[in-house]
Motif scaffolding. Structure first.
Motif, PDB file in Angstrom:
ATOM      1  N   ARG A 375       0.820  -1.213   0.000  1.00 33.69           N
ATOM      2  CA  ARG A 375       0.000   0.000   0.000  1.00 33.69           C
ATOM      3  C   ARG A 375       0.852   1.261   0.000  1.00 33.69           C
ATOM      4  NH1 ARG A 375      -3.961  -2.679   4.177  1.00 33.69           N
ATOM      5  NH2 ARG A 375      -5.525  -3.525   2.751  1.00 33.69           N
ATOM      6  N   CYS A 378       2.708   1.249  -3.793  1.00 33.30           N
ATOM      7  CA  CYS A 378       1.796   1.236  -4.954  1.00 33.30           C
ATOM      8  C   CYS A 378       2.480   0.681  -6.203  1.00 33.30           C
ATOM      9  CB  CYS A 378       1.263   2.635  -5.236  1.00 33.30           C
ATOM     10  SG  CYS A 378       0.322   3.363  -3.879  1.00 33.30           S
ATOM     11  N   HIS A 402      -6.612  -5.457  -1.175  1.00 34.06           N
ATOM     12  CA  HIS A 402      -7.599  -4.395  -0.958  1.00 34.06           C
ATOM     13  C   HIS A 402      -8.475  -4.682   0.255  1.00 34.06           C
ATOM     14  CE1 HIS A 402     -10.246  -1.109  -1.784  1.00 34.06           C
ATOM     15  NE2 HIS A 402     -11.262  -1.885  -2.131  1.00 34.06           N
ATOM     16  N   THR A 409      -2.252  -0.732   8.506  1.00 34.91           N
ATOM     17  CA  THR A 409      -3.262  -0.171   7.618  1.00 34.91           C
ATOM     18  C   THR A 409      -4.519  -1.020   7.671  1.00 34.91           C
ATOM     19  OG1 THR A 409      -2.414  -1.458   5.747  1.00 34.91           O
ATOM     20  CG2 THR A 409      -1.511   0.754   6.060  1.00 34.91           C
ATOM     21  N   SER A 431      -2.287   4.837   2.657  1.00 37.27           N
ATOM     22  CA  SER A 431      -3.404   4.908   1.722  1.00 37.27           C
ATOM     23  C   SER A 431      -4.743   4.825   2.428  1.00 37.27           C
ATOM     24  CB  SER A 431      -3.294   3.773   0.700  1.00 37.27           C
ATOM     25  OG  SER A 431      -3.390   2.522   1.353  1.00 37.27           O
ATOM     26  N   GLY A 433      -6.219   2.529   3.466  1.00 37.90           N
ATOM     27  CA  GLY A 433      -6.859   1.238   3.263  1.00 37.90           C
ATOM     28  C   GLY A 433      -8.209   1.298   2.609  1.00 37.90           C
ATOM     29  N   PRO A 438      -6.187  -1.643  -5.386  1.00 36.87           N
ATOM     30  CA  PRO A 438      -4.915  -1.298  -6.043  1.00 36.87           C
ATOM     31  C   PRO A 438      -4.839  -1.944  -7.423  1.00 36.87           C
ATOM     32  CG  PRO A 438      -4.578  -2.926  -4.298  1.00 36.87           C
ATOM     33  CD  PRO A 438      -5.978  -2.438  -4.162  1.00 36.87           C
TER      34      PRO A 438
END
Length: 638
Positions: A375, A378, A402, A409, A431, A433, A438
């Motif tokens: 995360r 990326c 995801h 996270t 991010s 979460g 992604p």
């Protein structure tokens, strides 16, 4: 990518060292063979000829390979060859090549040559002959080589290679046979035999082998080389296509998997393939236990422009950005590990493809930490390596990452309840979460080399490789000219005033009055903090927290002068960088035992080493396991 079942498992790789010493008579026998002329193998195999003292010309027929151990300098004189994915053509300079017994053997293979348009056989022969003449190949060798010349062959010049780093590595008994071939299947050392018996026992030793041995390499079976599985080929093809496409952005490739599945070897192979087409590649090292370009315990970002034709201890270099974490495992402080990775990753400019190496800790919290890392970074592609019948981790599909919560996270399911919390600190979350799943391509690779996934053996092997990386770094202290090795205690250290640098012990709590005892005879990171060092008088400056700051290199604190208030630091870091150092970080990474125990020229009791130690003292267990005891600090700091 759906799983593909490869060929049956191959025989286990043989041992990594050769027992017994070769007698002088046998050396003369080898030398006599090396002086022989062209070897005309009856089976159409390799052709080798002594080109000069310590040099040989190798003629490879089309689609021919040579798997070998040892070290040499390689130059392609005619045609093209490939080594660990990197294509070497006749216009390129000579390359240092290292194939030690600690890693899979390198394989040299012939590539189809790029012929000049309209060139006939006479012109091609003239070009090959001129290239050999230009690089000092003797006339009789040129004649013998041209007798077997073909337009689609490759002519390679192999030269004896001796560098300060390798000489320093080989000077330590544990690594003295680093570049020797694997032993025979029979256990135990190979006995030294009389000359007449050796000729019988070594009946398979051909004149061709002697020519190669005069250079410093030994031919071995192809099973000792890199075994490229079908899934690996498919993944590499897709990654190369993505990196060379100009309309799809710059790829970020994250490589993950359990220990001993070949992640580092895959990374080198991928980088070499990319360097065939791109001028440079970036490399983010997130595996603090098995680092590629630095000593262990670091997270670093390196700019790679040269092929990687050897293991990490042969290409230690200053990275673009480096932070010293100070441990070879992040289980003790995972939050600081993520902070360090984030700090180093922010230096990536996204101008060239980035290859990310990750740790082999993929169970329990290790898997959750890997999800956090995905995360944070990326990636555009994730290469997941696993072995058949030994599923160590679930497939890291975009949907799985995801929905799954990491260590710090939240996944999509948990993010819905976030606003319901009335109080409490929010976890570190790059991010958050939430949001869309992604977008990355998952490439699944099944390695097929012997003992793939045998993590127990990898742990024993890892400590040896970490020591070799440190020794490779310390080898930079040796004089670049070929000559006698200088023991570390004979080199002149730098003098650093107490007030000029701050100190911090990373891995454990140390009382302030014991910090200098811990620092003496230790491996330290030479770091730069943006804040000025402020101390009181001439006393040592101690930090209460570990800073996330740039590491400029490493050194050994070989003494502390309490009267003059000076640290004596031995380091290969250039002076212009040393002027920026204002912080010394001491972690759990230790100086290899062989450096202290095997000091040349030391008579009597060895400094910092004792055989009388109380192992009931807390904290001594790990040192005892390594058969190393640090000396009681009752000696002079000079």
């Amino acid at each position: 990518m759906p799983a593909r079942r490869g060929p049956p498992a191959r025989r286990p790789r043989r041992g990594s060292s050769r027992g017994g010493r070769v007698e002088a008579a046998w050396k003369e026998f080898v030398a006599s063979f090396a002086r022989a002329s062209m070897v005309p193998p009856a089976d159409g195999g390799l052709a080798a000829v002594e080109a000069a003292e310590g040099a040989a010309v190798l003629l490879l027929a089309p689609q021919q390979t040579l798997t070998f151990t040892g070290k040499c300098r390689l130059r392609c004189l005619y045609g093209a060859v490939r080594l660990l994915g990197f294509a070497v053509a006749s216009h390129q300079p000579a390359l240092p090549v290292f194939s030690p017994a600690t890693h899979c053997a390198l394989t040299l293979e012939t590539l189809p040559p790029a012929r000049p348009p309209g060139a006939d056989l006479r012109q091609l022969r003239a070009a090959a002959r001129a290239a050999m003449r230009a690089h000092g190949v003797r006339r009789h060798a040129r004649v013998k080589a041209m007798a077997r010349f073909a337009p689609d062959c490759a002519l390679v010049l192999l030269e004896h290679l001796d560098t300060p780093v390798t000489r320093y590595l080989l000077s330590h008994p544990p690594l003295s046979r680093l570049f020797e071939p694997p032993v025979s299947p029979a256990p135990g050392p190979v006995p030294a035999l009389p000359f007449s018996q050796q000729r019988k026992e070594e009946s398979n030793f051909t004149p061709e082998d002697a020519v190669l041995a005069s250079v410093g390499i030994v031919k071995c079976s192809a099973e000792h080389g890199l075994l490229v599985s079908e899934s690996m080929v498919l993944a590499l093809e897709e990654l190369i296509q993505a990196c060379c496409a100009e309309d799809e952005g710059v790829p970020l490739i994250l490589v993950c998997g359990p220990k001993n599945t070949g992640k580092s070897t895959f990374n080198r192979y991928l980088i070499n393939l990319l360097l065939n087409r791109l001028p440079s590649v970036e490399y983010l090292e997130c595996d603090i236990g098995q680092t590629e370009f630095t000593p262990p315990g670091c997270v670093s970002l390196s700019h790679v422009t040269e092929p990687l034709l050897g293991p990490p201890f042969t290409h230690q270099q200053a990275p673009r950005r480096m932070v010293y974490y100070g441990l070879t495992s992040c289980e003790q402080d995972t939050e600081r590990y993520l902070d360090v990775v984030k700090s180093v990753f922010n230096s990536y400019k996204k101008e060239v493809p980035l290859v990310v190496n990750t740790m082999g800790w993929v169970k329990g919290e290790g898997l959750l930490l890997l999800i956090d890392l995905i995360r944070l970074l990326c990636p555009s592609h994730i290469v997941q390596m696993d072995v058949y019948d030994w599923k160590a981790m679930v497939p890291l599909s975009p949907d799985y990452v995801h929905l799954t919560a990491g260590l710090y996270t939240k996944g999509k399911q948990q993010a819905k309840c976030r606003q319901m919390r009335a109080s409490g600190a929010e976890p570190w979350s790059p991010s958050e979460g939430a949001g869309d799943a992604p977008e990355y391509k998952l490439l699944y690779i099944h390695p097929e080399f012997p003992r793939a996934g045998a993590a127990g053996e990898a742990r024993v092997h890892s400590s040896i490789l970490r020591d070799a990386a440190i020794l490779g770094y310390l080898g930079q202290l040796q004089c670049p000219d070929v000559g006698a090795l200088l023991p570390l205690h004979s080199l002149l250290p730098y003098q650093v005033p107490f007030r000029a640098v701050a100190l911090r012990v990373i891995h454990t709590d140390v009382a302030p009055n014991n910090t200098l005892y811990a620092l003496n005879a230790s491996w330290v990171g030479l770091c730069h903090m943006p804040d000025e060092v402020q101390g009181q008088g001439e006393a040592p400056v101690l930090l209460t927290q570990t800073p996330v700051c740039d590491c400029l290199g490493f050194g050994i604190v070989r003494g502390v002068d309490m009267e003059k208030k000076l640290y004596h630091v031995l380091t290969p870091v250039p002076v212009e960088k040393l002027r920026l150092v204002n912080c010394l970080l001491l972690g759990s990474v230790a100086i290899p035992n062989c450096v202290l125990v095997g000091q040349q020229g030391v008579q009597g009791e060895i400094p910092y080493v004792t055989s009388d130690y109380n192992y009931s003292i807390m904290g001594s267990g790990k040192l005892r396991k390594k058969h190393f005891k640090r000396r009681e600090f009752d000696c002079d700091y000079t």
